[in-house]
Motif scaffolding. Structure first.
Motif, short mmCIF file in Angstrom:
data_model
loop_
_atom_site.label_atom_id
_atom_site.label_comp_id
_atom_site.label_asym_id
_atom_site.label_seq_id
_atom_site.Cartn_x
_atom_site.Cartn_y
_atom_site.Cartn_z
N PHE A 185 0.86 -1.19 0.00
CA PHE A 185 0.00 0.00 0.00
C PHE A 185 0.90 1.23 0.00
O PHE A 185 1.87 1.31 0.76
N THR A 186 0.59 2.20 -0.87
CA THR A 186 1.30 3.48 -0.88
C THR A 186 0.28 4.61 -0.84
O THR A 186 -0.81 4.51 -1.43
N GLY A 187 0.61 5.65 -0.14
CA GLY A 187 -0.28 6.81 -0.03
C GLY A 187 0.48 8.11 -0.18
O GLY A 187 1.64 8.21 0.23
N ASN A 188 -0.15 9.09 -0.80
CA ASN A 188 0.47 10.40 -1.03
C ASN A 188 -0.53 11.50 -0.73
O ASN A 188 -1.73 11.36 -0.98
N LEU A 189 -0.03 12.59 -0.22
CA LEU A 189 -0.82 13.81 -0.02
C LEU A 189 0.03 14.96 -0.54
O LEU A 189 1.11 15.23 0.01
N THR A 190 -0.44 15.62 -1.61
CA THR A 190 0.38 16.62 -2.30
C THR A 190 -0.38 17.94 -2.40
O THR A 190 -1.56 17.96 -2.75
N SER A 191 0.33 19.01 -2.12
CA SER A 191 -0.23 20.35 -2.28
C SER A 191 0.67 21.14 -3.22
O SER A 191 1.90 21.11 -3.09
N VAL A 192 0.03 21.85 -4.19
CA VAL A 192 0.77 22.62 -5.18
C VAL A 192 0.22 24.05 -5.19
O VAL A 192 -1.00 24.25 -5.16
N LEU A 193 1.10 25.01 -5.25
CA LEU A 193 0.70 26.41 -5.31
C LEU A 193 1.42 27.07 -6.48
O LEU A 193 2.66 27.02 -6.56
N ASP A 194 0.64 27.68 -7.40
CA ASP A 194 1.24 28.41 -8.51
C ASP A 194 1.75 29.76 -8.00
O ASP A 194 0.97 30.60 -7.52
N ILE A 195 3.05 29.96 -8.11
CA ILE A 195 3.65 31.22 -7.68
C ILE A 195 3.62 32.25 -8.81
O ILE A 195 3.28 33.41 -8.59
N PHE A 196 3.94 31.81 -10.01
CA PHE A 196 3.90 32.71 -11.16
C PHE A 196 3.53 31.90 -12.39
O PHE A 196 4.12 30.86 -12.67
N ASP A 197 2.50 32.37 -13.11
CA ASP A 197 2.08 31.67 -14.33
C ASP A 197 1.83 32.67 -15.45
O ASP A 197 0.91 32.52 -16.26
N GLY A 198 2.66 33.70 -15.49
CA GLY A 198 2.44 34.74 -16.50
C GLY A 198 1.24 35.61 -16.18
O GLY A 198 0.67 36.24 -17.09
N LEU A 199 0.84 35.64 -14.90
CA LEU A 199 -0.31 36.42 -14.42
C LEU A 199 -1.63 35.95 -15.03
O LEU A 199 -2.63 36.67 -14.97
#
Length: 445
Positions: free
Chosen positions: A93-107
């Motif tokens: 069994f494998t488990g993941n918890l991931t959070s991503v935040l866009d810092i800059f995407d060309g506005l």
């Protein structure tokens, strides 16, 4: 006794039928149409969608959090994830918890939020513009019912006069003052007027149905407008030139605001498309853990419990992701070009809308003057026709005019009275249209 009960039941049915027949005023018709028109309801749904798009745009600025888990059983040769020793079967069994935040995407996310706000404003302008059109259409249909009703009253009044002339002509024929052919001519005139009454009733019914359909009402039999007549309201709208009215209309007309908002949307779409040229930078943090039935306690070789393994083999990873767009098959460049074309098209549509509005106001200004003069001329014509008719009537009564010429004089009076009614309501409607362009709400009071 049965007869009395029958009469009572008939009276009750008449009262119920009268109660069901609602008499609608113009204000009630306009308000009901705005609240119940299907096209307006569809536009309100578009506005709701625009508000949901705004919520999506706000969500794009927030960190994303996702979790996943995977449970597998391997049969055959595999390796222990901890000791890397070969085993025949294992449960993992494998488990993941991931959070991503866009810092800059060309506005792009920020501009997408700005665009969603503009889209909501544009949808509101579209809704208000539809309401304006509905108000004008309902007012026109309402005035058409009034015009047809008044014309019907004129036809009925004319027929009543003809009936009196018919009785008088019979007396003159019997006394030998006028020939019998004159009586036949009057009878033919009465028959023609009966036909006018039938046609007038049909026009009233058709105009009532047309108005009811604008209100989304299908019970045509129990729909009617209030018994009220309108005179030409006082107005100083012609004190303003067409240019003055047009300049003011540019400041509040919803069709102009809608076109302007479409230009703003196109500009924002161009900014969003150009944002794809820039690199994107995002931050991430990941928590992961695993379990395997091959992870044994070295002291007693028993399988380490599930929850203990989750704590023993968990881990944390974090960092940044930089994505630099070097070449993407010209998709970004072509997207920017399409956005520029859309912007040019929106700007042209705005100028076209202004030209159409200016043309409509110029025409409306001319119409008010033209229809006003036409109504004044119709009144003068009617007064002259009535005087001529009274003179013809006197001559006919003493036998100095035949019935054909007398019928023609009466017919000219009928046509003149109908023209007065038609030109009056035409003038009222054109007057209200011009006032509407000047920002004055539709009202016949």
């Amino acid at each position: 006794m049965k007869t009395r009960i029958t009469i009572i039941l008939l009276l009750c049915s008449v009262c119920i039928s009268s109660a069901q027949m609602r008499k609608w005023t113009l204000q009630e018709c306009v308000e009901y149409a705005v609240e119940n028109n299907l096209t307006i309801e569809q536009a309100e749904l578009d506005l709701d969608n625009a508000r949901i798009d705004k919520s999506d745009a706000i969500g794009n600025l927030l960190p994303r959090l996702n979790g996943d888990g995977r449970l597998t059983e391997n049969v055959g040769l595999s390796f222990n994830p901890t000791s890397q020793e070969p085993v025949n079967t294992q449960l993992n069994f494998t488990g993941n918890l991931t959070s991503v935040l866009d810092i800059f995407d060309g506005l792009r996310n920020i501009r997408q939020l700005q665009r969603s706000k503009l889209s909501a404003i544009s949808s509101q302008y579209q809704l208000d513009d539809l309401k304006d059109d509905i108000r004008l259409n309902v007012a026109n249909a309402y005035l058409q019912v009034l015009s047809n009703k008044e014309q019907l009253k004129v036809f009925e009044a004319q027929y009543a006069v003809t009936e009196q002339d018919l009785l008088r002509t019979k007396e003159l024929v019997e006394s030998g003052v006028v020939p019998r052919g004159d009586l036949l001519e009057i009878e033919a005139t009465a028959a023609t007027q009966e036909q006018q009454i039938i046609n007038g009733e049909g026009l009233v019914l058709i105009s009532r149905v047309n108005l009811a359909q604008l209100l989304q009402i299908t019970d045509y039999e129990n729909f009617d407008i209030a018994d009220e007549s309108f005179e030409i309201p006082p107005s100083d709208i012609l004190d303003n030139s067409a240019k003055v009215i047009f300049d003011k209309a540019l400041t509040f007309r919803n069709d102009i605001k809608l076109s302007e908002s479409n230009v703003d949307l196109a500009k924002k779409d161009l900014e969003i498309a150009k944002g794809a040229y820039y690199p994107t930078l995002s931050a991430f943090i990941n928590y992961n853990t695993r379990y395997s039935d091959q992870n044994l306690n070295p002291q007693d070789l028993s399988i380490i419990p599930f929850t203990d393994q989750l704590w023993l083999f968990d881990g944390l990873a974090y960092g940044f992701t930089l994505n630099i767009p070097f070449f993407n098959g010209w998709s970004t460049r072509n997207s920017v070009k399409r956005s520029k074309i859309s912007l040019q098209r929106s700007q042209l549509e705005l100028e076209q809308t202004k030209l159409e509005l200016e043309s409509e106001i110029q025409q409306a200004h001319v119409n008010v003057t033209t229809f006003g003069k036409a109504h004044e001329a119709a009144i003068k014509t009617m007064e002259a026709r009535k005087l001529a008719y009274e003179y013809a009537k006197e001559r006919f009564n003493v036998g100095l005019m035949n019935s054909f010429d007398f019928s023609q004089a009466q017919s000219r009076v009928d046509n003149a009275e109908a023209d007065v009614i038609r030109t009056k309501y035409d003038y009222i409607f054109r007057l209200k249209i011009l006032e509407f362009y000047f920002g004055i709400p539709i009202s016949l009071n």
